[in-house]
Motif scaffolding. Structure first.
Motif, PDB file in Angstrom:
ATOM      1  N   LEU A  29       0.801  -1.219   0.000  1.00  0.00           N
ATOM      2  CA  LEU A  29       0.000   0.000   0.000  1.00  0.00           C
ATOM      3  C   LEU A  29       0.836   1.272   0.000  1.00  0.00           C
ATOM      4  CD1 LEU A  29      -2.753  -0.943   2.606  1.00  0.00           C
ATOM      5  CD2 LEU A  29      -2.830  -1.126   0.109  1.00  0.00           C
ATOM      6  N   ASP A  30       2.151   1.126   0.045  1.00  0.00           N
ATOM      7  CA  ASP A  30       3.047   2.269   0.241  1.00  0.00           C
ATOM      8  C   ASP A  30       2.740   3.467  -0.645  1.00  0.00           C
ATOM      9  OD1 ASP A  30       6.098   0.669   1.209  1.00  0.00           O
ATOM     10  OD2 ASP A  30       4.159  -0.277   0.897  1.00  0.00           O
ATOM     11  N   ASP A  31       2.415   3.224  -1.905  1.00  0.00           N
ATOM     12  CA  ASP A  31       2.286   4.316  -2.854  1.00  0.00           C
ATOM     13  C   ASP A  31       0.864   4.854  -2.997  1.00  0.00           C
ATOM     14  OD1 ASP A  31       4.695   2.742  -5.069  1.00  0.00           O
ATOM     15  OD2 ASP A  31       4.991   4.162  -3.425  1.00  0.00           O
ATOM     16  N   TYR A  32      -0.050   4.309  -2.215  1.00  0.00           N
ATOM     17  CA  TYR A  32      -1.456   4.669  -2.374  1.00  0.00           C
ATOM     18  C   TYR A  32      -1.952   5.604  -1.275  1.00  0.00           C
ATOM     19  CZ  TYR A  32      -1.826   0.866  -5.764  1.00  0.00           C
ATOM     20  OH  TYR A  32      -1.671   0.055  -6.840  1.00  0.00           O
ATOM     21  N   THR A  33      -2.846   6.514  -1.678  1.00  0.00           N
ATOM     22  CA  THR A  33      -3.654   7.234  -0.706  1.00  0.00           C
ATOM     23  C   THR A  33      -4.833   6.329  -0.380  1.00  0.00           C
ATOM     24  OG1 THR A  33      -3.030   9.437  -1.455  1.00  0.00           O
ATOM     25  CG2 THR A  33      -5.124   9.228  -0.297  1.00  0.00           C
ATOM     26  N   ILE A  34      -5.001   6.028   0.898  1.00  0.00           N
ATOM     27  CA  ILE A  34      -6.053   5.124   1.336  1.00  0.00           C
ATOM     28  C   ILE A  34      -7.089   5.892   2.136  1.00  0.00           C
ATOM     29  CG2 ILE A  34      -6.597   3.051   2.662  1.00  0.00           C
ATOM     30  CD1 ILE A  34      -4.936   2.518   0.162  1.00  0.00           C
ATOM     31  N   GLY A  35      -8.328   5.616   1.844  1.00  0.00           N
ATOM     32  CA  GLY A  35      -9.413   6.299   2.536  1.00  0.00           C
ATOM     33  C   GLY A  35     -10.298   5.349   3.316  1.00  0.00           C
ATOM     34  N   TRP A  36     -10.906   5.890   4.341  1.00  0.00           N
ATOM     35  CA  TRP A  36     -11.981   5.208   5.064  1.00  0.00           C
ATOM     36  C   TRP A  36     -13.288   5.905   4.714  1.00  0.00           C
ATOM     37  CZ3 TRP A  36     -12.112   0.725   7.641  1.00  0.00           C
ATOM     38  CH2 TRP A  36     -10.918   0.183   8.119  1.00  0.00           C
ATOM     39  N   PHE A  37     -14.303   5.101   4.547  1.00  0.00           N
ATOM     40  CA  PHE A  37     -15.631   5.577   4.193  1.00  0.00           C
ATOM     41  C   PHE A  37     -16.631   4.830   5.074  1.00  0.00           C
ATOM     42  CE2 PHE A  37     -13.912   7.421   0.311  1.00  0.00           C
ATOM     43  CZ  PHE A  37     -12.783   6.640   0.110  1.00  0.00           C
ATOM     44  N   ARG A  38     -17.846   5.344   5.156  1.00  0.00           N
ATOM     45  CA  ARG A  38     -18.865   4.650   5.933  1.00  0.00           C
ATOM     46  C   ARG A  38     -20.239   4.849   5.315  1.00  0.00           C
ATOM     47  NH1 ARG A  38     -18.716   8.360  11.470  1.00  0.00           N
ATOM     48  NH2 ARG A  38     -19.658  10.254  10.575  1.00  0.00           N
ATOM     49  N   GLN A  39     -21.087   3.879   5.593  1.00  0.00           N
ATOM     50  CA  GLN A  39     -22.459   3.958   5.102  1.00  0.00           C
ATOM     51  C   GLN A  39     -23.398   3.568   6.223  1.00  0.00           C
ATOM     52  OE1 GLN A  39     -23.289   1.726   1.516  1.00  0.00           O
ATOM     53  NE2 GLN A  39     -25.047   3.017   1.065  1.00  0.00           N
ATOM     54  N   ALA A  40     -24.188   4.522   6.646  1.00  0.00           N
ATOM     55  CA  ALA A  40     -25.185   4.277   7.682  1.00  0.00           C
ATOM     56  C   ALA A  40     -26.470   3.771   7.030  1.00  0.00           C
ATOM     57  CB  ALA A  40     -25.440   5.558   8.455  1.00  0.00           C
ATOM     58  N   PRO A  41     -27.304   3.080   7.792  1.00  0.00           N
ATOM     59  CA  PRO A  41     -28.554   2.556   7.228  1.00  0.00           C
ATOM     60  C   PRO A  41     -29.386   3.664   6.596  1.00  0.00           C
ATOM     61  CG  PRO A  41     -28.163   1.636   9.397  1.00  0.00           C
ATOM     62  CD  PRO A  41     -27.125   2.696   9.200  1.00  0.00           C
ATOM     63  N   GLY A  42     -29.798   3.435   5.363  1.00  0.00           N
ATOM     64  CA  GLY A  42     -30.654   4.394   4.684  1.00  0.00           C
ATOM     65  C   GLY A  42     -29.957   5.629   4.153  1.00  0.00           C
ATOM     66  N   LYS A  43     -28.631   5.648   4.277  1.00  0.00           N
ATOM     67  CA  LYS A  43     -27.874   6.820   3.814  1.00  0.00           C
ATOM     68  C   LYS A  43     -26.851   6.416   2.758  1.00  0.00           C
ATOM     69  CE  LYS A  43     -28.324   9.554   8.033  1.00  0.00           C
ATOM     70  NZ  LYS A  43     -27.599  10.383   9.043  1.00  0.00           N
ATOM     71  N   GLU A  44     -26.367   7.399   2.038  1.00  0.00           N
ATOM     72  CA  GLU A  44     -25.333   7.138   1.052  1.00  0.00           C
ATOM     73  C   GLU A  44     -23.979   6.977   1.740  1.00  0.00           C
ATOM     74  OE1 GLU A  44     -27.199   9.427  -2.858  1.00  0.00           O
ATOM     75  OE2 GLU A  44     -25.326  10.125  -1.965  1.00  0.00           O
ATOM     76  N   ARG A  45     -23.097   6.288   1.070  1.00  0.00           N
ATOM     77  CA  ARG A  45     -21.741   6.141   1.578  1.00  0.00           C
ATOM     78  C   ARG A  45     -21.078   7.518   1.639  1.00  0.00           C
ATOM     79  NH1 ARG A  45     -19.719   2.010  -1.734  1.00  0.00           N
ATOM     80  NH2 ARG A  45     -20.298   0.450  -0.173  1.00  0.00           N
ATOM     81  N   GLU A  46     -20.344   7.779   2.736  1.00  0.00           N
ATOM     82  CA  GLU A  46     -19.679   9.066   2.873  1.00  0.00           C
ATOM     83  C   GLU A  46     -18.201   8.882   3.181  1.00  0.00           C
ATOM     84  OE1 GLU A  46     -20.789  11.540   6.168  1.00  0.00           O
ATOM     85  OE2 GLU A  46     -20.666   9.910   7.632  1.00  0.00           O
ATOM     86  N   PHE A  47     -17.436   9.885   2.820  1.00  0.00           N
ATOM     87  CA  PHE A  47     -16.008   9.912   3.115  1.00  0.00           C
ATOM     88  C   PHE A  47     -15.799  10.185   4.596  1.00  0.00           C
ATOM     89  CE2 PHE A  47     -11.626  11.033   2.967  1.00  0.00           C
ATOM     90  CZ  PHE A  47     -11.490  12.234   3.657  1.00  0.00           C
ATOM     91  N   VAL A  48     -14.831   9.509   5.184  1.00  0.00           N
ATOM     92  CA  VAL A  48     -14.506   9.726   6.594  1.00  0.00           C
ATOM     93  C   VAL A  48     -13.111  10.349   6.745  1.00  0.00           C
ATOM     94  CG1 VAL A  48     -14.116   8.627   8.835  1.00  0.00           C
ATOM     95  CG2 VAL A  48     -15.970   7.829   7.349  1.00  0.00           C
ATOM     96  N   ALA A  49     -12.124   9.715   6.127  1.00  0.00           N
ATOM     97  CA  ALA A  49     -10.743  10.192   6.269  1.00  0.00           C
ATOM     98  C   ALA A  49      -9.878   9.555   5.197  1.00  0.00           C
ATOM     99  CB  ALA A  49     -10.191   9.832   7.652  1.00  0.00           C
ATOM    100  N   PHE A  50      -8.762  10.224   4.883  1.00  0.00           N
ATOM    101  CA  PHE A  50      -7.759   9.565   4.054  1.00  0.00           C
ATOM    102  C   PHE A  50      -6.368   9.892   4.542  1.00  0.00           C
ATOM    103  CE2 PHE A  50      -5.890  13.014   1.795  1.00  0.00           C
ATOM    104  CZ  PHE A  50      -6.838  13.805   1.165  1.00  0.00           C
ATOM    105  N   ILE A  51      -5.432   9.071   4.107  1.00  0.00           N
ATOM    106  CA  ILE A  51      -4.022   9.290   4.423  1.00  0.00           C
ATOM    107  C   ILE A  51      -3.214   9.057   3.153  1.00  0.00           C
ATOM    108  CG2 ILE A  51      -3.708   6.903   5.255  1.00  0.00           C
ATOM    109  CD1 ILE A  51      -1.682   8.123   7.308  1.00  0.00           C
ATOM    110  N   THR A  52      -2.353  10.009   2.833  1.00  0.00           N
ATOM    111  CA  THR A  52      -1.544   9.886   1.618  1.00  0.00           C
ATOM    112  C   THR A  52      -0.335   8.993   1.859  1.00  0.00           C
ATOM    113  OG1 THR A  52      -0.085  11.753   2.100  1.00  0.00           O
ATOM    114  CG2 THR A  52      -2.207  12.260   1.044  1.00  0.00           C
ATOM    115  N   SER A  53       0.363   8.700   0.806  1.00  0.00           N
ATOM    116  CA  SER A  53       1.560   7.885   0.940  1.00  0.00           C
ATOM    117  C   SER A  53       2.598   8.580   1.812  1.00  0.00           C
ATOM    118  CB  SER A  53       2.150   7.574  -0.433  1.00  0.00           C
ATOM    119  OG  SER A  53       2.458   8.769  -1.125  1.00  0.00           O
ATOM    120  N   GLY A  54       2.540   9.908   1.845  1.00  0.00           N
ATOM    121  CA  GLY A  54       3.483  10.668   2.658  1.00  0.00           C
ATOM    122  C   GLY A  54       3.006  10.944   4.066  1.00  0.00           C
ATOM    123  N   GLY A  55       1.810  10.462   4.387  1.00  0.00           N
ATOM    124  CA  GLY A  55       1.303  10.607   5.742  1.00  0.00           C
ATOM    125  C   GLY A  55       0.403  11.797   5.985  1.00  0.00           C
ATOM    126  N   LYS A  56       0.090  12.555   4.962  1.00  0.00           N
ATOM    127  CA  LYS A  56      -0.845  13.667   5.143  1.00  0.00           C
ATOM    128  C   LYS A  56      -2.248  13.100   5.290  1.00  0.00           C
ATOM    129  CE  LYS A  56       1.868  17.164   2.735  1.00  0.00           C
ATOM    130  NZ  LYS A  56       1.895  18.182   1.656  1.00  0.00           N
TER     131      LYS A  56
END
Length: 118
Positions: A29-56
């Motif tokens: 995963l070193d070179d990828y920006t990875i994100g966390w997302f969530r979907q609550a019942p009855g709602k659309e999936r939403e962005f929660v957080a991401f982290i870049t390869s450099g740690g931002k």
């Protein structure tokens, strides 16, 4: 394509903490920006957080100061530390490679269920 597996979700009480894991089954995963997302019942999936390869990092406003995303490239894993959980954090949490068009992704993992309830 990177294959990611989420884990760590469970039933917790309001105010509790929980750490979710997002592990790659093969490709580093070193070179990828990875994100966390969530979907609550009855709602659309939403962005929660991401982290870049450099740690931002970046967070949705509703979790700022409570959630922390981090990565351990040696373990090929991205974590989401969630503190002071609230009922409104209840959702299925997913991780994926992040990009600006993430909402159009067709490939998502099974996710991990987080339920915050007293």
């Amino acid at each position: 394509q990177v294959q990611l597996v989420e884990s760590g979700g469970t039933l917790v009480q309001p105010g509790d903490s929980l750490r979710l894991s997002c592990a790659s089954s093969g490709e580093p995963l070193d070179d990828y920006t990875i994100g966390w997302f969530r979907q609550a019942p009855g709602k659309e999936r939403e962005f929660v957080a991401f982290i870049t390869s450099g740690g931002k990092t970046m967070y949705v406003d509703s979790v700022k100061g409570r959630f922390t995303i981090s990565r351990d490239n040696a373990d090929n894993t991205v974590y989401l530390q969630m503190n002071n959980l609230k009922a409104e954090d209840t959702a299925v949490y997913y991780c994926n490679v992040w990009s600006t068009n993430w909402s159009s992704y067709k490939n998502w993992g099974q996710g991990t269920q987080v339920t915050v309830s007293s």
